[in-house]
Design a protein around this motif. Structure first.
Motif, mmCIF file in Angstrom:
data_model
loop_
_atom_site.group_PDB
_atom_site.id
_atom_site.type_symbol
_atom_site.label_atom_id
_atom_site.label_comp_id
_atom_site.label_asym_id
_atom_site.label_seq_id
_atom_site.Cartn_x
_atom_site.Cartn_y
_atom_site.Cartn_z
ATOM 1 N N THR A 1 76.384 79.117 46.377
ATOM 2 C CA THR A 1 75.891 77.745 46.397
ATOM 3 C C THR A 1 74.445 77.750 46.891
ATOM 4 O O THR A 1 73.918 78.780 47.317
ATOM 5 N N THR A 2 73.820 76.584 46.838
ATOM 6 C CA THR A 2 72.407 76.481 47.199
ATOM 7 C C THR A 2 72.191 76.244 48.693
ATOM 8 O O THR A 2 71.074 75.938 49.100
ATOM 9 N N VAL A 3 73.218 76.383 49.489
ATOM 10 C CA VAL A 3 73.071 76.336 50.945
ATOM 11 C C VAL A 3 73.211 77.765 51.466
ATOM 12 O O VAL A 3 74.289 78.354 51.427
ATOM 13 N N GLY A 4 72.089 78.332 51.910
ATOM 14 C CA GLY A 4 72.100 79.688 52.424
ATOM 15 C C GLY A 4 71.938 79.709 53.926
ATOM 16 O O GLY A 4 71.756 78.665 54.575
ATOM 17 N N CYS A 5 72.000 80.886 54.492
ATOM 18 C CA CYS A 5 71.850 81.050 55.945
ATOM 19 C C CYS A 5 70.646 81.929 56.240
ATOM 20 O O CYS A 5 70.392 82.918 55.542
ATOM 21 N N SER A 6 69.920 81.563 57.272
ATOM 22 C CA SER A 6 68.778 82.371 57.711
ATOM 23 C C SER A 6 69.279 83.538 58.555
ATOM 24 O O SER A 6 70.467 83.638 58.870
ATOM 25 N N ARG A 7 68.366 84.406 58.955
ATOM 26 C CA ARG A 7 68.742 85.550 59.793
ATOM 27 C C ARG A 7 69.260 85.100 61.150
ATOM 28 O O ARG A 7 70.023 85.804 61.800
ATOM 29 N N LEU A 8 68.844 83.911 61.586
ATOM 30 C CA LEU A 8 69.302 83.383 62.877
ATOM 31 C C LEU A 8 70.552 82.530 62.741
ATOM 32 O O LEU A 8 71.049 81.983 63.731
ATOM 33 N N GLY A 9 71.069 82.381 61.494
ATOM 34 C CA GLY A 9 72.319 81.658 61.293
ATOM 35 C C GLY A 9 72.168 80.185 60.977
ATOM 36 O O GLY A 9 73.180 79.496 60.807
ATOM 37 N N SER A 10 70.960 79.671 60.866
ATOM 38 C CA SER A 10 70.782 78.265 60.504
ATOM 39 C C SER A 10 70.903 78.082 58.998
ATOM 40 O O SER A 10 70.596 79.002 58.217
ATOM 41 N N CYS A 11 71.353 76.895 58.571
ATOM 42 C CA CYS A 11 71.533 76.612 57.153
ATOM 43 C C CYS A 11 70.206 76.193 56.524
ATOM 44 O O CYS A 11 69.411 75.487 57.127
ATOM 45 N N VAL A 12 70.004 76.622 55.284
ATOM 46 C CA VAL A 12 68.759 76.352 54.570
ATOM 47 C C VAL A 12 69.098 75.861 53.166
ATOM 48 O O VAL A 12 69.935 76.453 52.471
ATOM 49 N N ASN A 13 68.455 74.792 52.740
ATOM 50 C CA ASN A 13 68.623 74.244 51.399
ATOM 51 C C ASN A 13 67.632 74.910 50.456
ATOM 52 O O ASN A 13 66.418 74.833 50.650
ATOM 53 N N VAL A 14 68.139 75.595 49.405
ATOM 54 C CA VAL A 14 67.268 76.327 48.484
ATOM 55 C C VAL A 14 67.370 75.730 47.077
ATOM 56 O O VAL A 14 68.331 75.029 46.745
ATOM 57 N N ASN A 15 66.389 76.032 46.265
ATOM 58 C CA ASN A 15 66.367 75.589 44.880
ATOM 59 C C ASN A 15 67.315 76.436 44.042
ATOM 60 O O ASN A 15 67.226 77.665 44.041
ATOM 61 N N GLY A 16 68.226 75.773 43.318
ATOM 62 C CA GLY A 16 69.226 76.503 42.547
ATOM 63 C C GLY A 16 68.649 77.326 41.421
ATOM 64 O O GLY A 16 69.117 78.445 41.147
ATOM 65 N N ASN A 17 67.638 76.812 40.731
ATOM 66 C CA ASN A 17 67.007 77.565 39.652
ATOM 67 C C ASN A 17 66.380 78.854 40.181
ATOM 68 O O ASN A 17 66.500 79.924 39.565
ATOM 69 N N HIS A 18 65.703 78.742 41.323
ATOM 70 C CA HIS A 18 65.084 79.917 41.922
ATOM 71 C C HIS A 18 66.140 80.892 42.420
ATOM 72 O O HIS A 18 65.992 82.127 42.269
ATOM 73 N N LEU A 19 67.201 80.384 43.015
ATOM 74 C CA LEU A 19 68.264 81.260 43.508
ATOM 75 C C LEU A 19 68.884 82.064 42.377
ATOM 76 O O LEU A 19 69.090 83.275 42.498
#
Length: 404
Positions: A231-249
């Motif tokens: 999905t387009t919700v990823g996690c950073s190295r510190l564990g926080s959630c990040v909203n990313v662009n689906g086309n780019h992903l």
């Protein structure tokens, strides 16, 4: 008493009502009859050939399978990344699309699905379609909503695709009595995302881009004959959630996996055609022409994970902008090593037709320029267009009729 089905001995294939049941206790009533010419008949050789041709017409599956064999072989064991827009879950054809993805998996394709939810969020928060692809600030409140939407999309794709795998994928290869399908849909944290932070004085907070793809974990799952779902919700190295662009992903995952193909499913049916040619569409197009076409419309895809298309959004409708963005991210993926990219329009069976048959003008395929020899019929036209100053205005967008 056990019974067997027995075919009436005629030269042609019988209709279903010609089948009858015959007790196995009467073997003398069964005879072996050749399907070749019966010497007792007065049919000529020409009549026999006509009859055999009619049998081929009755069973077109044979010719279809022969025509698709090379495409099935080309895709078997190859990795393909699908980008699935979140709003497609509400479309009437979603179940059939899941069936087609399951069939592609059954034919040996290794599948990774990136399920987006951006338009769903925009609609829910009152945004218009014109901003559905914009790079926007994701504050904590919006992020919470996006997380809920991503969870819903993930669950629905898993549910529908598991249903399709049960129907088309066969039962477990380990335990033939198991009610579970042999393939499974596996979701997880298979990439690391990084927030944009402050760009030109603007803090994008929880909006970011995929910075690393865990290809080893994904390959392990694909080797187990399972389907990977992101999905387009990823996690950073510190564990926080990040909203990313689906086309780019989708493009990033495809390039990291060195995928055979990247497929973008379009929400609206749009194809490319040359000006003053209403009959033919551009089905195959090299990256060099795509880049010139994007420059002409002032659309720029940035490696960091967003696209600039301000001028295009003013001059073109949403379906054309969607096509330009798909072309932009697809060309970016091909430059990163992906072999082919496809933009597949809505339509029953459109995915299978694009992958496993000769195409009929309802979708768009991008290929690298070093593969031009495989597309000779189209490249001559592209070379002519590229040699004309500002010649990219000869390529137009064309919406598909309803029902395609």
């Amino acid at each position: 008493m056990t019974e067997m089905r027995f075919q009436t001995p005629t030269l042609g294939m019988p209709a279903f009502d010609e089948w009858t049941h015959l007790p196995t206790s009467d073997p003398a009533s069964i005879e072996i009859v050749s399907l070749d010419h019966d010497e007792s008949t007065d049919e000529t050789d020409e009549e026999l050939f006509e009859e055999k041709d009619s049998l081929n017409a009755m069973y077109p599956f044979v010719n279809m399978l022969r025509g698709s064999a090379r495409y099935i072989a080309d895709h078997q064991g190859e990795t393909c990344v699908f980008h699935l827009p979140g709003e497609m879950l509400e479309s009437e054809g979603f179940n059939k699309l899941m069936d087609d993805i399951a069939l592609a998996w059954l034919l040996g394709l290794k599948i990774v699905i990136v399920a987006g939810c951006r338009t769903d969020v925009e609609c829910s928060v009152g945004g218009g379609p014109g901003c559905q692809h914009s790079l926007r600030v994701t504050d904590d409140k919006l992020l919470r909503f996006i997380e809920e939407e991503a969870g819903y999309v993930r669950f629905e794709v898993e549910r529908q695709l598991n249903r399709s795998l049960r129907i088309h994928g066969g039962m477990s290869k380990v335990d033939v009595h198991s009610p579970l399908p042999s393939g499974n849909v596996v979701g997880g944290n298979f990439y690391t995302a990084k927030p944009f932070g402050v760009v030109r004085g603007k803090d994008y907070q929880n909006t970011g881009y995929p910075s690393h793809v865990n290809t080893e974990k994904i390959q392990d799952i694909l080797e187990r004959d399972d389907i990977v779902l992101l999905t387009t919700v990823g996690c950073s190295r510190l564990g926080s959630c990040v909203n990313v662009n689906g086309n780019h992903l989708a493009a990033s995952v495809a390039s990291a996996l060195d995928a055979h193909k990247l497929v973008y499913f379009a929400n609206q049916g749009t194809v490319l055609r040359k000006r003053d040619d209403d009959q033919n569409t551009i089905q195959d197009i090299p990256v060099s022409v795509v880049k010139a076409f994007l420059d002409y419309h002032k659309v720029h895809v940035h490696r960091a994970g967003f696209a600039s298309f301000k001028e295009a959004s003013k001059e073109l409708d949403s379906s054309a902008v969607e096509m330009l963005l798909h072309l932009g991210w697809a060309s970016w993926a091909l430059e990163q090593g992906v072999k082919r990219a496809h933009i597949v329009n809505p339509g029953d069976g459109s995915l299978l037709e694009e992958l496993y048959t000769a195409k009929h003008g309802t979708n768009t395929c991008l290929f690298r320029d070093d593969e031009k020899d495989e597309f000779d019929d189209d490249v001559d036209d592209f070379d002519i267009l590229s040699s004309i100053p500002d010649g990219q205005d000869e390529i137009l967008f064309s919406e598909l009729p309803n029902g395609n």
